[in-house]
Design an enzyme around this catalytic site. Structure first.
Site, PDB file in Angstrom:
ATOM      1  N   ILE A 182      28.659  37.804  58.877  1.00  0.00           N
ATOM      2  CA  ILE A 182      28.625  37.189  57.551  1.00  0.00           C
ATOM      3  C   ILE A 182      28.539  35.678  57.709  1.00  0.00           C
ATOM      4  O   ILE A 182      27.641  35.031  57.184  1.00  0.00           O
ATOM      5  CB  ILE A 182      29.860  37.598  56.738  1.00  0.00           C
ATOM      6  CG1 ILE A 182      29.851  39.112  56.502  1.00  0.00           C
ATOM      7  CG2 ILE A 182      29.882  36.873  55.390  1.00  0.00           C
ATOM      8  CD1 ILE A 182      31.064  39.630  55.781  1.00  0.00           C
ATOM      9  N   THR A 183      29.458  35.094  58.475  1.00  0.00           N
ATOM     10  CA  THR A 183      29.365  33.656  58.740  1.00  0.00           C
ATOM     11  C   THR A 183      29.467  33.357  60.235  1.00  0.00           C
ATOM     12  O   THR A 183      29.459  32.191  60.623  1.00  0.00           O
ATOM     13  CB  THR A 183      30.490  32.895  58.010  1.00  0.00           C
ATOM     14  OG1 THR A 183      31.756  33.395  58.454  1.00  0.00           O
ATOM     15  CG2 THR A 183      30.383  33.076  56.506  1.00  0.00           C
ATOM     16  N   ARG A 209      27.716  43.565  60.313  1.00  0.00           N
ATOM     17  CA  ARG A 209      26.848  42.471  60.734  1.00  0.00           C
ATOM     18  C   ARG A 209      27.574  41.158  60.462  1.00  0.00           C
ATOM     19  O   ARG A 209      28.569  41.117  59.729  1.00  0.00           O
ATOM     20  CB  ARG A 209      25.530  42.503  59.971  1.00  0.00           C
ATOM     21  CG  ARG A 209      24.686  43.739  60.249  1.00  0.00           C
ATOM     22  CD  ARG A 209      23.309  43.595  59.630  1.00  0.00           C
ATOM     23  NE  ARG A 209      22.526  44.820  59.756  1.00  0.00           N
ATOM     24  CZ  ARG A 209      21.835  45.156  60.831  1.00  0.00           C
ATOM     25  NH1 ARG A 209      21.845  44.355  61.884  1.00  0.00           N
ATOM     26  NH2 ARG A 209      21.137  46.275  60.869  1.00  0.00           N
ATOM     27  N   SER A 214      41.135  44.635  53.652  1.00  0.00           N
ATOM     28  CA  SER A 214      39.774  44.618  54.190  1.00  0.00           C
ATOM     29  C   SER A 214      39.676  45.468  55.441  1.00  0.00           C
ATOM     30  O   SER A 214      38.796  46.325  55.582  1.00  0.00           O
ATOM     31  CB  SER A 214      39.361  43.170  54.487  1.00  0.00           C
ATOM     32  OG  SER A 214      38.162  43.123  55.236  1.00  0.00           O
ATOM     33  N   LYS A 239      41.358  32.819  63.800  1.00  0.00           N
ATOM     34  CA  LYS A 239      41.755  33.119  62.424  1.00  0.00           C
ATOM     35  C   LYS A 239      43.268  33.097  62.286  1.00  0.00           C
ATOM     36  O   LYS A 239      43.814  32.614  61.286  1.00  0.00           O
ATOM     37  CB  LYS A 239      41.205  34.475  61.999  1.00  0.00           C
ATOM     38  CG  LYS A 239      41.539  34.839  60.564  1.00  0.00           C
ATOM     39  CD  LYS A 239      40.866  36.132  60.132  1.00  0.00           C
ATOM     40  CE  LYS A 239      39.391  35.936  59.935  1.00  0.00           C
ATOM     41  NZ  LYS A 239      38.741  37.136  59.346  1.00  0.00           N
ATOM     42  N   ASP A 277      41.768  32.756  53.176  1.00  0.00           N
ATOM     43  CA  ASP A 277      41.864  34.024  53.890  1.00  0.00           C
ATOM     44  C   ASP A 277      43.247  34.611  53.643  1.00  0.00           C
ATOM     45  O   ASP A 277      44.104  34.607  54.520  1.00  0.00           O
ATOM     46  CB  ASP A 277      41.629  33.797  55.389  1.00  0.00           C
ATOM     47  CG  ASP A 277      41.208  35.086  56.089  1.00  0.00           C
ATOM     48  OD1 ASP A 277      40.963  36.080  55.400  1.00  0.00           O
ATOM     49  OD2 ASP A 277      41.132  35.066  57.329  1.00  0.00           O
ATOM     50  N   THR A 297      29.350  42.899  65.590  1.00  0.00           N
ATOM     51  CA  THR A 297      29.133  43.956  66.573  1.00  0.00           C
ATOM     52  C   THR A 297      27.809  44.678  66.322  1.00  0.00           C
ATOM     53  O   THR A 297      27.083  45.012  67.269  1.00  0.00           O
ATOM     54  CB  THR A 297      30.295  44.963  66.542  1.00  0.00           C
ATOM     55  OG1 THR A 297      31.496  44.294  66.935  1.00  0.00           O
ATOM     56  CG2 THR A 297      30.051  46.121  67.483  1.00  0.00           C
TER      57      THR A 297
END
Length: 516
Positions: free
Chosen positions: A221-222, A219, A288, A312, A280, A227
């Site tokens: 997060i920010t 889900r 991750s 990113k 990051d 998806t």
């Protein structure tokens, strides 16, 4: 005399082992992830144990234990002999019907000395990483501790051995799935690109071509949608492992929320802190991504690396370095991985937000005339790589097979079957309020700020409000006239629409244009 100011009132009870027992009250404060406990500042337990605000305390209810951050309250907020629990603490202690908690000191965090070593430039050994991740998953690290770990791993970048160790520790801290078949294919996008909802299309194509693709997704997060948020507007996604297996055995694939199966549980905790700090670290990104793929039982994975000034990954060189690290660490766990560097300069598809993205997915799968061509092209390209990697297509033939599977309706039929197997297909909701953002002059679109456009969608209510978000009408290189819609903001409430437009008014250059 005010309540409790001079009278200590009844003291908390002691159990047979001499532990402090207090009544628990659910006070309805949502602290999101962190467990928080509230105690009166004149509580005898605080005085006898030396507890002060921001201390970490151990709470036990039956067989459940959590480490919580303490905040003290003025007398009168809580009764004597009572503690208040945040929603996270209440839920994790399993206190459905109320009851009591035992309050005590947590054990010393020995792993902090290992973390300090990393802060001072010492490499993390595999055992050290394992201990740190175990403490994180057990909830023993406060947000301050978590911030220290994230910062240390960003300021002192992880080498290959540390990336492998972190990936292994994060994988081992949660559940692992096995499917009894080979290969098991998967895909992942490193993110930073609004829209780009290729996963449901790729799963449908792969499963229709005979591959096994049990996709667990996150889900938001920010971001305005993950998806799982998008898929939830089309079918249920909260599938337990038993249901996932039934869907995959029947249809060859699924698209489920990963949180329901506890894969790499440290990951969401670390991501939350990384986003708050705007850090990051590459090593953490590699761990991750791959820890969840390993835990999900994947054997062959394609990795989408969008590159753009507001994505990113910001440069081709950064993408190449990330690609090498992802492939090297994947191979350490016997995973066949392929990275695809893609264009991340602008959103993919027209919708940004769960329901808007779902409508784009449906348009591509159904082959409608208004289907966003960029979303279709990207999904076909990625699916083609996956078909080749998984052995369903010969080298160079994957893209053609993926396109035919879409054009001939096989992917759409498979997607409907997957939705039905997951609990029934749904119709994505539509927002009751929307308003276009118009070009204030004529020009050619030269830049689109992915991050700020995503923020508009979030201010409009996405992803909590499923129908909220942004529908974009232009792409890079397009020429627009004055007064032409650039994008439309969708909201479920008029207040959220107005709130998002306050931000739009202060950020008129989200879409940049030059005169023609």
């Amino acid at each position: 005399m005010t309540d409790g100011e001079h009278s200590p009132g009844p003291v908390p009870r002691k159990n047979g082992n001499g532990a402090n027992v207090l009544n628990a009250r659910r006070i309805g404060i949502d602290t999101q992830y962190e467990a928080v406990v509230f105690m009166r500042r004149d509580c005898p337990v605080c005085k006898s144990e030396g507890f002060t605000s921001q201390n970490r305390v151990r709470l036990t209810h039956g067989s459940q234990t959590v480490i919580a951050t303490l905040f003290q309250t003025a007398p009168g907020f809580l009764d004597h002999g009572e503690v208040g629990l945040s929603e996270a603490a209440w839920r994790r202690l399993g206190m459905n019907n109320g009851g009591t908690v035992i309050v005590s000191h947590p054990r010393p965090l020995d792993s902090l000395s290992l973390l300090r070593g990393k802060v001072y430039g010492n490499p993390l050994e595999a055992h050290s990483v394992k201990v740190i991740i175990e403490d994180i998953v057990a909830g023993r690290y406060s947000d301050i501790h978590l911030s220290s770990f994230v910062t240390a791993c960003s300021a002192q970048p992880l080498d290959h051995a540390e990336m492998v160790a972190l990936t292994a520790a994060m994988t081992d801290a949660g559940d692992r799935l096995e499917w009894g078949t080979y290969p098991v294919v998967d895909k992942h996008c490193v993110g930073g690109l609004p829209g780009n909802r290729t996963t449901p299309i790729i799963v449908a194509v792969a499963a229709a071509c005979g591959l096994t693709m049990p996709k667990t997704s996150s889900r938001a997060i920010t971001s305005p949608a993950g998806t799982a948020d998008t898929m939830e507007t089309l079918a249920p996604v909260d599938l337990d492992i038993t249901t996932m297996r039934q869907v995959v055995e029947r249809e060859g694939g699924c698209i489920a929320w990963g949180g329901a199966v506890r894969l790499s549980p440290a990951d969401d905790t670390l991501i939350r802190v990384e986003r708050a700090l705007d850090l990051d670290g590459e090593g953490q990104l590699v761990a991750s991504v791959l820890s969840k793929k390993i835990a999900a039982g994947s054997s062959h994975v394609i990795l989408d690396l969008p590159v753009g000034p507001t994505a990113k990954v910001r440069s081709q060189e950064a993408a190449r370095v990330l690609s090498r690290n992802l492939i090297a660490v994947a191979h350490a766990f016997d995973i066949e991985a392929r990275t695809i560097i893609t264009d991340g300069r602008q959103p993919v598809g027209r919708g940004i937000g769960p329901a808007l993205e779902a409508r784009d997915v449906l348009a591509v799968l159904q082959g409608t005339a208004d289907a966003p061509p960029d979303l279709r092209d990207r999904a076909v390209a990625l699916a083609g790589h996956l078909l080749e990697l998984g052995g369903a297509a010969a080298a160079g033939n994957g893209t053609g097979l993926a396109a035919r599977t879409l054009d001939e309706g096989g992917a759409w039929r498979k997607f409907q079957a997957i939705c039905e197997a997951q609990g029934g297909m749904r119709v994505p909701p539509r927002a009751g309020h929307f308003r276009p953002v118009l070009a204030n002059r004529a020009g050619k679109v030269t830049a689109i700020d992915n991050r700020r456009l995503a923020k508009v969608a979030k201010l409009a209510g996405a992803p909590v409000a499923k129908a909220a978000g942004v529908e974009i009408h232009v792409q890079l290189g397009m020429t627009v006239t004055s007064g032409e819609p650039l994008y439309t903001v969708h909201a479920e409430a008029p207040g959220e629409l107005a709130y998002s437009f306050d931000y739009v008014a202060a950020n008129s250059d989200i879409i940049e244009m030059t005169e023609v």
